[in-house]
Design a protein around this motif. Sequence first.
Motif, PDB file in Angstrom:
ATOM      1  N   THR A  41       0.717  -1.135  -0.153  1.00 54.52           N
ATOM      2  CA  THR A  41       0.262  -0.097  -0.104  1.00 54.52           C
ATOM      3  C   THR A  41       0.872   1.153   0.037  1.00 54.52           C
ATOM      4  N   GLN A  85      -8.224   0.112  -0.812  1.00 58.35           N
ATOM      5  CA  GLN A  85      -8.216  -1.195  -0.153  1.00 58.35           C
ATOM      6  C   GLN A  85      -9.572  -1.164   0.344  1.00 58.35           C
ATOM      7  N   ASP A 162      -5.644  -1.398  -4.995  1.00 56.91           N
ATOM      8  CA  ASP A 162      -5.013  -1.864  -3.786  1.00 56.91           C
ATOM      9  C   ASP A 162      -5.841  -2.929  -3.261  1.00 56.91           C
ATOM     10  N   GLU A 163      -5.702  -4.069  -3.441  1.00 57.19           N
ATOM     11  CA  GLU A 163      -6.188  -5.347  -3.104  1.00 57.19           C
ATOM     12  C   GLU A 163      -7.718  -5.395  -3.449  1.00 57.19           C
TER      13      GLU A 163
HETATM   14 MG   LIG Z   1      -2.291  -2.686   1.968  1.00 61.88          MG
END
Ligand SMILES: [Mg+2]
Lengths: 249, 235
Positions: A41, A85, A162-163
């Motif tokens: 991240t 995320q 992000d993810e």
């Molecule tokens: Mg992360």
Amino acid sequence: MIELKKISKRFESRNILSDVSATFQKGHINLVIGGSGSGKTVMMKCMVGLEEIDEGEIIYDGQRFSGLTKKERKPYRQQIGMVFQGGALFDSLNVEQNVMFPLSMFTEMSLEEKRDRVNFCLKRVNLPTAQKLMPSELSGGMKKRVAIARAIATNPNYLFCDEPNSGLDPRTSIVIDNLIKEITEEFNITTIVNTHDMNSVLEIGDKIIFLYQGSKWWEGNVDDILRTDNKEINDFIFASKLAKGIKKV
Amino acid sequence: MFVKDMMNRPEKFSIYWKQFVRELDNFGYGSLGIVALVSTFMGAVITIQTVYNLFNPLIPLSAVGIVARDSIILEFSPTMISLVLAGKIGSSIASEIGTMRVTEQIDALEIMGINSAAYLVLPKVVAAVLIFPFVVTISMFLGIFGGWIAGTASGVIPSVDYIQGLQNQFIPYNVTFAIIKSITFAYIITTVSSYHGYHTKGGALEVGKSSTDAVVYSSIMILIFDYILTQLILI
Ligand SMILES: [Mg+2]
Ligand SMILES: Nc1ncnc2c1ncn2[C@@H]1O[C@H](COP(=O)(O)OP(=O)(O)OP(=O)(O)O)[C@@H](O)[C@H]1O
């Protein structure tokens, strides 16, 4: 194409990223994998300018991005889409307003044109009728999809995720992975995806970078990853017994 | 530094306008209920206490009206209502902005090149500074009205005496002073609470802490500035 040249990032004298160099190709999904806390991240936030790097250079299609002031970065803003995320949808706005937000910011489109664009993006992520729902009324997977719709609303050249499928069931994960892949190829975007999901790696891993304790430990593609005998990456990817079994076969 | 940061030129007026209207509704209409309740009871208590304290055959009963009016206008309406609103508005601002911080909504704004401090804070400050004088004025009327109800209902002061007292030796400047105080307090509540929300780090637990800090620090600042303003302007 985005290039990282020996970037380093510290938080209060703690090294989070050290000397990471990498190239992210246009029209492909570039995966960044690594365990929790490995710095994925942070690296992504550095790349989009939410955090400043301490050393090194970040190059966007030949132009230096690192070291620019906020103002000088303005032209890049419209080119960058990011899926956070947790989705990071604006709580006080409904789905339509969320996706419309960057359009109002960056374009002079009329309300009609913006609506059309929003509908197009929502269709693209398979949520054609969610316009009037509030973020609190969405499931985790729907939030991620709305976040993707918002990120692609302005037709970005660079997409950061992000993810995108953490916390989703395997089936929805694959739907989202494939969605990102399609969009990337269709619009020839430079896409960077952080993940620690092995399914994603096998499903969409064009090019993979493995971060380990803030350093680039390994890079390659899916075939390489199945063959590598790098210990850390095997421990990471083939953590479960089932996966170890698959690898042996 | 923070205030300077948010004064940088706004990007798009319309998105600020929408926020502004939302906050106006939130701070004004949204706080009327509690303000009405607190003001009416406060006026009632002040009146009855004044009667009790001034119980002296040499002082006319109408003096109660004067004392109640002046304490409501000068101190109770602007300061006490601001303290109540510091609790209500301050905590909601800090938790709203704090939640946006920890769920990366502020990052999402920054990514779009929006000056997030300006976008989130400026409309709140402007809305509060504009609406507080009205809220405090309403509170004054309700406080005085509450005093009248309590006084006549309990029979401690006849309606005529109270109303006569209200009209005696009225100094309009006191109202101006109260308005100045309410504007100052509006500015304090919104900036202090936004600051605490904006600088939240961590998760839900820290959002709760920011929101408590916002209320505590705005209240302390209100009390300090109440003292400073009173000394500067009234003496
Ligand atoms: Mg992360
Ligand atoms: N703002 C910050 N201040 C100080 N340390 C930070 C900050 N942000 C991240 N870190 C630290 O940097 C390290 C890397 O964090 P990062 O969020 O990049 O991990 P990650 O690889 O994304 O993990 P995950 O898969 O759990 O999301 C962590 O040890 C974290 O504590």
